[in-house]
Motif scaffolding. Structure first.
Motif, PDB file in Angstrom:
ATOM      1  N   GLU A  93     -61.352 -18.038 -25.023  1.00  0.00           N
ATOM      2  CA  GLU A  93     -60.617 -17.934 -23.846  1.00  0.00           C
ATOM      3  C   GLU A  93     -60.269 -16.255 -23.583  1.00  0.00           C
ATOM      4  O   GLU A  93     -60.422 -16.020 -22.543  1.00  0.00           O
ATOM      5  N   GLU A 125     -57.832 -18.652 -16.455  1.00  0.00           N
ATOM      6  CA  GLU A 125     -58.132 -18.177 -17.704  1.00  0.00           C
ATOM      7  C   GLU A 125     -56.955 -17.933 -18.541  1.00  0.00           C
ATOM      8  O   GLU A 125     -56.810 -18.078 -19.758  1.00  0.00           O
ATOM      9  N   HIS A 128     -55.083 -20.690 -19.773  1.00  0.00           N
ATOM     10  CA  HIS A 128     -55.729 -21.156 -21.139  1.00  0.00           C
ATOM     11  C   HIS A 128     -55.526 -20.458 -22.436  1.00  0.00           C
ATOM     12  O   HIS A 128     -55.265 -21.083 -23.443  1.00  0.00           O
TER      13      HIS A 128
HETATM   14 FE   FE2 Z   1     -61.084 -21.058 -19.865  1.00  0.00          FE
END
Ligand code: FE2
Ligand code: FE2
Length: 154
Positions: A93, A125, A128
């Protein structure tokens, strides 16, 4: 290299990380064993599907810009235990976030819609990364700042 070509190149790098995510998370989903399987199988499964959706969205964008969407995944990290899988997911990530941020830097080469679209993905992102930092115990709190209520003995 024109600025549009540079944008296509950077979107393809992000796409390669998303394709790596599809495979890496799928392997984790099928391999996670022990009680943790109850918690993490679905998490890994859904993360794989989400990475697939992100890869496809990147492919659509690259194609409309006249680029050829990549079919080569970036580095796929493997682990046999849950902690290792989560550490591998965090590393993935972080790499994906960096790739989306690099695309954001040159997004002006396309149009405002593309710029905002990339911006949303950078935020996603980052979520994440934040979630996986918590899952892997990377966050440290200043324990002294915790207020103790009445009746607390610790
Ligand atoms: Fe992701
Ligand atoms: Fe993604």
């Amino acid at each position: 290299m024109s600025s549009k070509e540079e944008l296509i190149k950077r979107l393809n790098t992000a796409m390669a990380w998303e394709l790596a995510g599809v495979i890496q998370y799928m392997q984790a989903a099928v391999m996670v064993t022990g009680y943790e399987r109850e918690i993490f199988r679905e998490f890994f499964h859904e993360s794989s599907e989400e990475a697939r959706d992100h890869a496809e969205a990147l492919g659509e964008k690259i194609a409309v810009l006249g680029g050829i969407p990549t079919v080569e995944p970036a580095t796929i990290r493997q682990a046999a235990d849950v902690q290792g899988m989560l550490e591998a997911a965090l590393a993935l990530e972080e790499d994906a976030l960096q790739a989306w941020e690099a695309a954001h830097e040159v997004a002006g080469a396309a149009n405002n819609g593309t710029l905002y679209w990339i911006e949303e993905h950078v935020a996603e992102e980052q979520d994440h990364v934040d979630h996986l930092r918590k899952l892997t115990g990377k966050v440290t709190f200043a324990a002294g700042d915790i207020k103790k209520g009445k009746g607390t003995t610790a």
